[in-house]
Design a protein around this motif. Structure first.
Motif, PDB file in Angstrom:
ATOM      1  N   PHE A   1      -3.101   6.506  -2.730  1.00  0.00           N
ATOM      2  CA  PHE A   1      -1.833   6.049  -2.076  1.00  0.00           C
ATOM      3  C   PHE A   1      -1.942   4.772  -1.203  1.00  0.00           C
ATOM      4  CE2 PHE A   1      -1.348  10.273  -3.533  1.00  0.00           C
ATOM      5  CZ  PHE A   1      -0.281  10.262  -4.310  1.00  0.00           C
ATOM      6  N   PHE A   2      -2.702   3.938  -1.515  1.00  0.00           N
ATOM      7  CA  PHE A   2      -3.094   2.636  -0.616  1.00  0.00           C
ATOM      8  C   PHE A   2      -1.414   1.974  -0.418  1.00  0.00           C
ATOM      9  CE2 PHE A   2      -3.570   1.318  -5.146  1.00  0.00           C
ATOM     10  CZ  PHE A   2      -2.823   0.291  -5.457  1.00  0.00           C
ATOM     11  N   LEU A   3      -0.458   2.155  -1.221  1.00  0.00           N
ATOM     12  CA  LEU A   3       0.952   1.738  -0.962  1.00  0.00           C
ATOM     13  C   LEU A   3       1.179   2.273   0.351  1.00  0.00           C
ATOM     14  CD1 LEU A   3       3.369   0.616  -2.039  1.00  0.00           C
ATOM     15  CD2 LEU A   3       4.154   2.803  -2.914  1.00  0.00           C
ATOM     16  N   ARG A   4       0.922   3.402   0.822  1.00  0.00           N
ATOM     17  CA  ARG A   4       1.271   3.977   2.292  1.00  0.00           C
ATOM     18  C   ARG A   4       0.362   3.565   3.258  1.00  0.00           C
ATOM     19  NH1 ARG A   4       2.254  10.213   1.479  1.00  0.00           N
ATOM     20  NH2 ARG A   4       2.116   9.840   3.803  1.00  0.00           N
ATOM     21  N   SER A   5      -0.909   3.526   3.042  1.00  0.00           N
ATOM     22  CA  SER A   5      -2.179   3.585   3.921  1.00  0.00           C
ATOM     23  C   SER A   5      -2.187   2.293   4.394  1.00  0.00           C
ATOM     24  CB  SER A   5      -3.169   4.356   3.525  1.00  0.00           C
ATOM     25  OG  SER A   5      -3.726   3.614   2.363  1.00  0.00           O
ATOM     26  N   HIS A   6      -2.009   1.254   3.701  1.00  0.00           N
ATOM     27  CA  HIS A   6      -2.257  -0.266   3.708  1.00  0.00           C
ATOM     28  C   HIS A   6      -1.177  -1.160   3.203  1.00  0.00           C
ATOM     29  CE1 HIS A   6      -5.964   1.620   3.839  1.00  0.00           C
ATOM     30  NE2 HIS A   6      -6.337   0.425   4.749  1.00  0.00           N
ATOM     31  N   GLU A   7       0.102  -0.609   3.677  1.00  0.00           N
ATOM     32  CA  GLU A   7       1.188  -1.373   2.942  1.00  0.00           C
ATOM     33  C   GLU A   7       1.157  -2.818   3.337  1.00  0.00           C
ATOM     34  OE1 GLU A   7       5.829   0.033   2.990  1.00  0.00           O
ATOM     35  OE2 GLU A   7       5.101  -0.540   4.973  1.00  0.00           O
ATOM     36  N   GLY A   8       0.842  -3.267   4.558  1.00  0.00           N
ATOM     37  CA  GLY A   8       0.759  -4.396   5.087  1.00  0.00           C
ATOM     38  C   GLY A   8      -0.134  -5.620   4.136  1.00  0.00           C
ATOM     39  N   ALA A   9      -1.267  -5.027   3.585  1.00  0.00           N
ATOM     40  CA  ALA A   9      -1.947  -5.551   2.614  1.00  0.00           C
ATOM     41  C   ALA A   9      -1.406  -5.813   1.226  1.00  0.00           C
ATOM     42  CB  ALA A   9      -3.456  -4.923   2.467  1.00  0.00           C
TER      43      ALA A   9
END
Length: 257
Positions: A217-225
């Motif tokens: 769920f990198f969409l949530r945890s690293h949204e800025g990247a």
């Protein structure tokens, strides 16, 4: 003045269009003239009273009809996990009937469609088991585990979405005639980078893979990247339409740090 390109965003299992609530502002701040269109699926958020789909093909057919007017405008698609599968299947369906296609498909956290579907948990697993599986992947805030009343509202949506994901065999994998841009989490235990690279065989107009920090769920945890990378692609396709033959297919993989 030409209207901006649209970016249709498809949510992951159990989620709604609200997971993309910050994308319009985030992409505008990054210099993108794009209209973000979070896709709201039946059975959640403002469509909570509508029956949910449990079959991928039926969901895609419904979306093809509902979104046909929106998709007549120049657009891109981003889908995450289940959303990646839905976006790809929708593009294939539209390709088969000669409807307008996206300028490019941006697909995150999903294996290539000829591989076994990623397994989070059985759709009929007991509530504690299903909730624990989601929490381990980062898709469920640990706080929710202590609130069974919240889980009772969320988990039925997750179960039906897992049934949609398991129905991947209802769509025959084929090359889609648009560029594919894959996003893979560096620490994703569910979808390995090699499984994202395997999408290469279905890219009819070019292919890239981006690795980003985080797990499934990198969409949530690293949204800025993620938004930094999406913004670069939006600007690319806002300037230039892919030519008739498309760029030469290539694998480009790098890490965002």
């Amino acid at each position: 003045m030409n209207a901006p390109c649209r970016l249709l965003c498809f949510p992951y299992a159990g989620a709604g269009g609200s997971v993309y609530a910050r994308w319009q502002r985030g992409l505008t701040e990054r210099g993108c003239a794009v209209e973000v269109v979070p896709v709201r699926l039946p059975g959640r958020e403002s469509r909570a009273r509508e029956p949910r789909f449990t079959e991928l093909d039926a969901l895609v057919r419904a979306l093809d009809t509902e979104l046909d007017d929106v998709l007549s405008h120049p657009h891109l698609m981003y889908g995450h996990s289940m959303g990646a599968l839905v976006a790809y299947a929708l593009a294939l369906r539209r390709q088969s009937r000669g409807a307008p296609l996206p300028r490019a498909l941006l697909l995150g956290a999903h294996r290539a469609p000829h591989l076994p579907a990623p397994h989070i948990a059985e759709a009929d697993a007991p509530d504690p088991e299903l909730a624990a599986a989601l929490a381990r992947l980062g898709g469920l805030p640990p706080l929710l585990l202590d609130h069974p009343e919240w889980l009772r509202a969320l988990l039925p949506v997750v179960r039906d979405d897992l049934r949609v994901c398991a129905d991947v065999d209802s769509v025959r994998p084929d090359a889609v005639r648009v560029p594919l841009h894959l996003f893979a989490g560096e620490d994703d235990a569910l979808v390995r980078v090699a499984e994202a690279i395997a999408w290469r065989r279905f890219a009819g107009r070019g292919f890239e893979v981006r690795t980003v920090p985080g797990g499934h769920f990198f969409l949530r945890s690293h949204e800025g990247a993620v938004l930094d990378e999406v913004a670069a692609l939006v600007r690319r396709y806002d300037r230039v339409m892919p030519d008739a033959d498309g760029p030469r297919a290539a694998v480009r993989a790098w890490s965002y740090r």
